[in-house]
Design a protein around this motif. Sequence first.
Motif, mmCIF file in Angstrom:
data_model
loop_
_atom_site.group_PDB
_atom_site.id
_atom_site.type_symbol
_atom_site.label_atom_id
_atom_site.label_comp_id
_atom_site.label_asym_id
_atom_site.label_seq_id
_atom_site.Cartn_x
_atom_site.Cartn_y
_atom_site.Cartn_z
ATOM 1 N N GLN A 76 51.825 64.023 48.404
ATOM 2 C CA GLN A 76 50.803 62.981 48.599
ATOM 3 C C GLN A 76 50.654 62.039 47.411
ATOM 4 N N LEU B 274 51.471 57.662 54.094
ATOM 5 C CA LEU B 274 50.595 58.696 53.526
ATOM 6 C C LEU B 274 49.402 58.954 54.443
ATOM 7 N N LYS B 275 48.872 57.884 54.984
ATOM 8 C CA LYS B 275 47.701 58.027 55.852
ATOM 9 C C LYS B 275 48.091 58.608 57.205
ATOM 10 N N ASP C 69 48.401 62.363 56.995
ATOM 11 C CA ASP C 69 47.115 63.067 57.041
ATOM 12 C C ASP C 69 46.631 63.202 58.481
ATOM 13 N N ARG C 70 46.864 62.146 59.300
ATOM 14 C CA ARG C 70 46.444 62.214 60.702
ATOM 15 C C ARG C 70 47.211 63.316 61.422
ATOM 16 N N ARG D 286 45.906 66.710 60.379
ATOM 17 C CA ARG D 286 44.648 67.055 61.035
ATOM 18 C C ARG D 286 44.877 67.525 62.463
ATOM 19 N N PHE E 123 44.864 51.088 59.172
ATOM 20 C CA PHE E 123 44.650 52.053 58.080
ATOM 21 C C PHE E 123 44.072 51.393 56.830
#
Lengths: 628, 229
Positions: B73, B210-211, B214-215, B218, B188
């Motif tokens: 990350q 990177l975003k 994360d999705r 999750r 984003f």
Amino acid sequence: MKNEIIHRVFDFIKEYPPFTLLPKDVVMEIASTVIVKYLPADTVLFRIGDMPPPLFYIVNEGAIYLHQEDGSMVDQCDEGDVFGIRPLLVHAPYLLTAKTGEESILYAIKTDSFLPYLDKYPKVLSFLASNFAVGNGNMFYKKQNSQISSGLFSEIITIDTDRSPVFCKVNQTIQEAAMLMARHQIGSIIICDDDQEPLGIITDKDLRIKVVAGNIRKKELVTRIMSSPVICIPSGLTLAELQIIMLKNKINHLAVTVDGTPHTQLLGVISEHDLVVQQADNPAILIKEIRKCIIATQLKAIRDKTEHLIKKYMEQEVSVSFVTQIVSEINDEIIQRCIRIAEQELGAAKYQQIKYCWLALGSEGRGEQLLRTDQDNALVYQDDPNNSNIKEDCLLLAQKVTAMLHEIGYEYCPADMMASNPSWCQSVEDWQNTFTKWVHSPGEKEIMMCTIFFDYRPVYGDHSLAQNLTQHIFSLLDKQDVFLHLMAKNALENPPPLSFFRNFIVEKNGEHKDSFDIKLRAMMPLVDAARLLILAHRISGINNTSKRYLALAEAEPNNAELLLMAADAYEILIRLRTIHGLKTGDSGRYIQPEVMDKMQRLQLRNAFQPIDELQKLIKVRFQLGGMI
Amino acid sequence: MIWNTIKQHLGLANKQNINHSDFYSTYLNRFTKHDVQKPIYDQSFCVFDTETTGLDMAKDKILSIGAVRVCQQSMDIADSLSIVISHEGEQDESAAVIHGLVKTAEQGITPEKAVSLFYQFVGSDIIVGHHVAFDIHMIHKLSSACGGGPLKNVTLDTAFLAKRLDHPTDPHSLDRKEYTLDKLCQRFSVLPKARHTADGDAWITALVFLKLLDRFERKGIRRVGQMVK
């Protein structure tokens, strides 16, 4: 062809302190070694006790919460905020836990890329130190002092020390030294060892006192009368710094050496006289000019010059306590001059017969007035059975003086708290009765009067009358415990804005809608708390709020950390208000949040920290739990 | 057709390289196959973009390449690539490599030098790009013109990943126009600055990536294998 990747980082960090304080090429260099870190929401970046990596962070996007061990939030950092700077300043574990409040992107700055600039750019260190003070007690206070001794504020005015120094050796006699001084027309001489490293100093005062008037013979060695060690400094210090060092050490001569310690070669000597010559609007010269003035307009011109001097000091980041001291001195001289002129006009002989004392109240009484604000003053006189007109005489004088002060630029007090008002121009006995009334039946108005009046300071006349009043107040307090409780309650009336990062607390109504009242919301709570605690300790003669906190820190070692923080916070607030006032041409009381830069907002937020803690302390000490 | 001619021409010009040019041999020797079962967090990704003279895969040429590395990350700015290619006769060989970062001169560097630096930079990383197929094609074209071969790395397309996030069962049914880099930036909240420069777009793509990761995380997707299946 520019590298867009580095530029993305550069474009961001260059907008925020401490990077705003560095030249562009340096920021670019730092940007090229940044590590971009993505953190999902609710992620712990570091914990209390973790050993920091050689990095610190600036928030690019999102929010970071800093927590204490008990989970309470100390700070919230968002876009542009710098945090986790411990590894830059000390090698010690983190004292706070950092956690993301939302999805965040941080730029991690490598300490190695940054450290070389700490010493080179003193403002950077000063910024980081003040930032570091959040939740860390009195770090900034200590830092500020060490900066002075290590001579880090090296900008604007520097003194040329490139003259070849005159010195003598340890095996020379006093007579030889005196002859050298006479030949070179210098007021002092440094005694050096064989490597030309300074060991001691002889000034012409030493010669006068120890040799001419004393019993030391001229044939004896210089070591017999020299003062040792010599205070050494590096070259390239500013005028302001040199003045502070002399003032702090109560000396008039400084030895300049290669590295600023006594262990390197002597380069030259700087005397106080050198500084005076260098300085056009030197405070000493201003004071001399004041003493020569005969009309108010002349005094106004000098007060205007003083404003210029303040501005220069602010730019050079001279310590606020030093500046307030000097400005207070100048204000006092102006008031004294006005009184003398008024006495002359009304008949000096008459006023020589009257025993009276002019008191400065409010911010001037506390010696904290940098910019001209409203007048607050009072007069106390000793009743005289031979003069039934004494009150009228005093009022007449006061009217003249306040009118002159008004002309100089100190506005009349809108609440008429001035010596020209009959109820603020009283005999010792009447004042004592007034105080007794206030303390025994303290309503809201009486408490307010006390907060203004109890910061009085004698400026002119018979100071013993003022001391007399202080004694009376202390004896009243001894009998009337409830009074301090009410003052305590008053001191808690303005709770500090706790979080004002995202939503700056501003005035909701009136003329100053949408501006931040720095006096009411930040300075008054500190002033009130200091006055209360000082009265509770029965410490007299200290009016300046920062100095009160310093004295309190000595009286209460348990709370020293908080009290020193408060002293520091108050100076920061004075500085912010003054800088703002100089910009807007008024007292600087109302600040539009958007005109403050990031650094000023940070400083302001830091200054709120001790207010909250002080108020908690007062609540406990004066048992106000149930009353509020 | 023209392409083949060029290839032959270059092949002739590079007679001494019987198999592969040095850069490609080095690349192949160092290359290790990805473990797609390794957690995404520990994978090393090379996010890149190219700026070309146009969108014609046959005719157009690469003008510049930008790349950043994403691992755990984070992106290390010092470990990024920003190169400009000069296709003119004049070539500037003085461009210095500092900490893996190429400081580019105005004129740029030769195509050979550029492709060699890029292969070296990519190493065994998983390659990430927006509509990455085009950029990979352009790189392969450049590589083979310089005596090299194709990249062996697993590639991820951020446009596809975004679609997959929205429609796990049939990502291809979604409207392509909704998944441009600009649209993803908006979604984003990534500042779309310096668009259409290779390094600028690589940077933006990396932030979007990177975003995106994360999705996926999750949703319980922690391995590259699960992401592309």
